[in-house]
Scaffold this motif. Sequence first.
Motif, PDB file in Angstrom:
ATOM      1  N   THR A 159      31.341  29.666  18.422  1.00 42.34           N
ATOM      2  CA  THR A 159      31.044  28.632  19.672  1.00 42.34           C
ATOM      3  C   THR A 159      31.033  27.267  19.091  1.00 42.34           C
ATOM      4  N   THR A 160      31.615  25.668  19.777  1.00 36.49           N
ATOM      5  CA  THR A 160      31.094  24.235  19.160  1.00 36.49           C
ATOM      6  C   THR A 160      30.818  23.773  20.242  1.00 36.49           C
ATOM      7  N   ASP A 161      29.582  24.108  21.355  1.00 39.67           N
ATOM      8  CA  ASP A 161      28.340  23.700  22.240  1.00 39.67           C
ATOM      9  C   ASP A 161      27.649  22.866  21.639  1.00 39.67           C
ATOM     10  N   SER A 162      27.307  21.430  21.832  1.00 32.36           N
ATOM     11  CA  SER A 162      26.246  20.720  21.149  1.00 32.36           C
ATOM     12  C   SER A 162      25.046  20.917  21.328  1.00 32.36           C
ATOM     13  N   PHE A 163      24.678  22.004  22.366  1.00 22.56           N
ATOM     14  CA  PHE A 163      23.858  22.665  22.557  1.00 22.56           C
ATOM     15  C   PHE A 163      23.615  23.881  23.933  1.00 22.56           C
ATOM     16  N   TYR A 164      22.736  24.415  23.691  1.00 10.68           N
ATOM     17  CA  TYR A 164      22.399  25.071  24.597  1.00 10.68           C
ATOM     18  C   TYR A 164      20.989  25.293  24.902  1.00 10.68           C
ATOM     19  N   HIS A 165      21.176  25.085  26.242  1.00 11.85           N
ATOM     20  CA  HIS A 165      19.846  25.362  27.244  1.00 11.85           C
ATOM     21  C   HIS A 165      19.145  26.582  27.872  1.00 11.85           C
ATOM     22  N   LEU A 166      18.025  26.887  27.307  1.00 11.75           N
ATOM     23  CA  LEU A 166      17.615  28.270  27.663  1.00 11.75           C
ATOM     24  C   LEU A 166      16.390  28.636  28.452  1.00 11.75           C
ATOM     25  N   GLY A 167      16.086  26.925  29.129  1.00 12.88           N
ATOM     26  CA  GLY A 167      15.559  27.500  30.619  1.00 12.88           C
ATOM     27  C   GLY A 167      13.873  26.381  29.914  1.00 12.88           C
ATOM     28  N   LEU A 168      13.760  26.002  31.438  1.00  9.78           N
ATOM     29  CA  LEU A 168      11.751  25.481  30.668  1.00  9.78           C
ATOM     30  C   LEU A 168      12.795  23.737  29.880  1.00  9.78           C
ATOM     31  N   ASN A 169      11.815  24.086  28.350  1.00 12.00           N
ATOM     32  CA  ASN A 169      12.035  22.885  28.387  1.00 12.00           C
ATOM     33  C   ASN A 169      12.330  23.318  26.362  1.00 12.00           C
ATOM     34  N   LEU A 170      13.030  24.115  26.569  1.00 14.40           N
ATOM     35  CA  LEU A 170      13.886  24.954  25.633  1.00 14.40           C
ATOM     36  C   LEU A 170      15.243  24.916  25.100  1.00 14.40           C
ATOM     37  N   TYR A 171      15.489  24.397  24.134  1.00 17.78           N
ATOM     38  CA  TYR A 171      17.059  24.344  23.819  1.00 17.78           C
ATOM     39  C   TYR A 171      17.111  25.305  22.182  1.00 17.78           C
ATOM     40  N   LEU A 172      18.192  25.580  22.288  1.00 14.46           N
ATOM     41  CA  LEU A 172      19.104  26.196  20.493  1.00 14.46           C
ATOM     42  C   LEU A 172      20.069  25.312  20.060  1.00 14.46           C
ATOM     43  N   ILE A 173      20.277  24.931  19.288  1.00 18.50           N
ATOM     44  CA  ILE A 173      21.263  23.890  18.560  1.00 18.50           C
ATOM     45  C   ILE A 173      22.124  24.768  17.527  1.00 18.50           C
ATOM     46  N   LYS A 174      22.888  24.462  17.074  1.00 16.44           N
ATOM     47  CA  LYS A 174      23.671  25.919  15.729  1.00 16.44           C
ATOM     48  C   LYS A 174      23.488  24.481  14.475  1.00 16.44           C
ATOM     49  N   VAL A 175      23.420  24.519  13.484  1.00 14.25           N
ATOM     50  CA  VAL A 175      24.540  23.520  12.433  1.00 14.25           C
ATOM     51  C   VAL A 175      25.776  23.372  13.143  1.00 14.25           C
ATOM     52  N   PRO A 176      26.292  21.675  13.371  1.00 15.71           N
ATOM     53  CA  PRO A 176      28.104  22.860  13.474  1.00 15.71           C
ATOM     54  C   PRO A 176      28.379  23.285  12.445  1.00 15.71           C
TER      55      PRO A 176
END
Length: 587
Positions: free
Chosen positions: A472-489
């Motif tokens: 998957t190629t999303d720029s980021f994933y919002h996990l709720g509240l102020n938490l985010y997940l980002i993968k190495v491209p």
Amino acid sequence: MSSLEKLRSTESLTDLAKLLGFTPKGVSYVLYKMDAAKKYRTFNIPKKSGGIRVIHAPEAQLGLLQSRLAELIYECVHERKKNHPRFWFASHGFHQGRTIVSNAEVHRRRRFVFNLDLEDFFGTINFGRVRGFFINDSMFALKPRIATTIAQIACHDNALPQGSPCSPVISNLIGNILDLRLIALARDARCTYTRYADDLTFSTNEKLFPTGIAVNVHGAGWEVGEKLKKTIEKSGFFINPTKTRMSLRRSRQTVTGLVVNDKANINQDYYRAARAMCNAVFQTGFYFKPGDDPANVTDNLRPLEGTLSHVYFVKARRDRHSKVNKLARSAGEFNPPRAPEELYRKFLFYKYFAAPSAPLIVTEGVSDITYLQCAIRALVKKFPLLAKEENGKILRLINFLKSSGTSRDVLNLGHGAAGQGSLISQYANALKKYPHKPMAHPVIILCDNDAGLKAVIKNAKSKIGKIVTTKTTDSFYHLGLNLYLIKVPEGVPAADKDIESLFDPALLKTVLDGKKFNPQKEHADHTEYGKVVFAEKVVRANAGGIDFSGFEDLLARIEDALKHYSAILAKKTATAPAPTATAVKAP
């Protein structure tokens, strides 16, 4: 040849500079050409006992020179201790393996505990004493020219400055002369003696305290005995008359701030004050010290963190090293008190996640932080949300959670992808504990796009609301509240990638000491070196000449997450009801 032998054989500034990892010109510039007014930054910090402490922090290049000198002298001390284990026997400050806990432990359960402080400890060790010590001490016996240069590196305004990296070790060497004399005095008086920096302690179980060390003057309390006073002054130090105190078994006995009546422990009033300040922070974001003017409220968490770190350090060390606890641990019955550690954990979670002072990046390993810091510095003009250039210096606008160390251990986050998954799983429930949680900045979990991603994703499936894989190629994933997940491209076409793959392949082939780089290893072995060595000795050491363009897509993803969270905050602010005037009672 040992470090001590190398130092003793130096004959010129060139020899000493080489030993310290400097060029002769570099040392000469720092000592003789640099503007004296710019060598140190002076500021004051308050003392716990009242008054102020003047700190002279050295300029970066001078600070590095002093650090290298301190490392060299410490190496000499460690070599000396191998052959003479009782060297520095009484000293517990500024010494590896010695702490305020070890200093206090030897004075437990005594009839008398007598404390006194030396006045202006660093200030009384002047240029002449430093130079003379390195010339005349049998351990060093340096050439006068070398001793002079060392004293020039170490001293400021004709004294050892507080704030210099080499002041502690040099002060301990000169203080050891005093220690040897006081050990002899204490032995003759059937006392135990220790020193922590400028704090001297004598204790005994004798029925009468030896008058050569302290005298009970009727109506005036305890005073320093004549023998002790003469010995200290003969050694070139002076007693601070306001810091002399005797405590008896029936009263609270303290040594370097720890209660020693039964076991070295934190003063309960100190711990209760820390707990009260934490509760205020969790409720309002502000606190003031108990007994202080309530108007002096602050949201500066550093002093409070220092207090909690001190409590945790003392209790954790005591619980680990107690003989009773070691036996209980081996029997599977080790259950130390958890309240101080839980309070520290709750504070750290608040600091890093409920009230971060800037966007926070949580990486898998320590090497990832080095890569990102160097990449951001190199690409500062392209990513203004991550850093800015100001007065010729680059200031980062984001923070990193250290991937190892006490904070991470106390937070129970573990390491690598498993630790990131642990944070995701506990995040929402942990934040419910805080009435005050401004969450003014996002927390970004940054992980490799490889097999380790599964350990992170399994804790985030219900929060993301979509399938996430290495493809998957999303720029980021919002996990709720102020938490985010980002993968190495993932690259094109999408494939498994770790953060090291963002470097030029030629850089990954760098050979160090005949060893090749293995990105699957954390540390080096006899055939290959790992990520930690690569980060420091290849990336950081050569950052100015490395092509970091491969990191641009990753840094763009981080900026995308920052923009997304800024939009969320802006929307909340726009829809929030206007505040109404209310009467507030004074505390």
